[in-house]
Design an enzyme around this catalytic site. Structure first.
Site, PDB file in Angstrom:
ATOM      1  CG  ASN A  21      -1.915  -1.108   1.212  1.00 32.46           C
ATOM      2  OD1 ASN A  21      -2.472  -1.419   0.168  1.00 32.46           O
ATOM      3  ND2 ASN A  21      -2.145  -1.728   2.352  1.00 32.46           N
ATOM      4  CB  VAL A  69       2.706   1.637   9.079  1.00 32.36           C
ATOM      5  CG1 VAL A  69       4.063   1.820   9.762  1.00 32.36           C
ATOM      6  CG2 VAL A  69       1.693   1.062  10.062  1.00 32.36           C
ATOM      7  CG  HIS A 105       4.487  -1.941   5.297  1.00 36.04           C
ATOM      8  ND1 HIS A 105       4.426  -0.577   5.520  1.00 36.04           N
ATOM      9  CD2 HIS A 105       3.194  -2.356   5.166  1.00 36.04           C
ATOM     10  CE1 HIS A 105       3.160  -0.187   5.537  1.00 36.04           C
ATOM     11  NE2 HIS A 105       2.394  -1.246   5.299  1.00 36.04           N
ATOM     12  CG  HIS A 151       0.597  -6.005   3.654  1.00 37.08           C
ATOM     13  ND1 HIS A 151      -0.059  -6.014   4.867  1.00 37.08           N
ATOM     14  CD2 HIS A 151       0.758  -4.695   3.331  1.00 37.08           C
ATOM     15  CE1 HIS A 151      -0.297  -4.761   5.259  1.00 37.08           C
ATOM     16  NE2 HIS A 151       0.186  -3.949   4.335  1.00 37.08           N
TER      17      HIS A 151
END
Ligand code: 5GP
Length: 121
Positions: free
Chosen positions: A91, A100, A104, A106
């Site tokens: 995202n 956040v 990152h 997922h």
């Protein structure tokens, strides 16, 4: 957007917040998502201070980028997901609904995941 050193993943990297770690190397850390959306839901983050995929892709070194994506593949393989398949998702920003502000990926797996996303727009 400037990097916020107090975001939750920065605090996990500093050991200020615990995580269920599954993998760590020079460039990357992987741990279970606190609110799993699939039977397997693992987050992989670079150790460097990158806000998003956009920031990571533009500013990280070749070694960080190569190391990070090798780590993503290894974590998925070590979780036993290669044969049945899995999904990765990053995202990014407002329309990507990124919560956040530390880049990152997922990793989702362990069951059929359906189509990519619901139709939007
Ligand atoms: P985003 O929407 O930014 O792509 O996803 C952030 C993810 O971080 C969410 O899936 C959320 O459940 C997860 N998360 C938020 N805070 C924590 C935490 O303190 N520990 C762990 N392990 N995951 C977290």
């Amino acid at each position: 957007m400037a990097y916020d050193p107090n975001n939750v993943f920065a605090r996990i990297l500093r050991g200020e917040i615990p995580c269920k770690k599954v993998y760590e190397d020079e460039h990357s850390l992987a741990f279970h998502d606190i609110n799993p959306q699939a039977p397997v839901h693992i987050l992989v983050i670079p150790k460097g201070p990158y806000v998003s995929m956009a920031d990571f892709g533009a500013s990280a070194s070749e070694a960080e980028i190569a190391g990070f994506f090798r780590a993503v593949a290894k974590v998925a393989a070590d979780a036993g997901l290669v044969e049945t398949g899995y999904r990765i998702l990053a995202n990014t920003g407002r329309h990507g609904n990124q919560e956040v502000p530390h880049f990152h990926v997922h990793i989702f797996g362990g069951a059929p995941l359906g189509r990519m996303i619901g139709k939007v727009g």
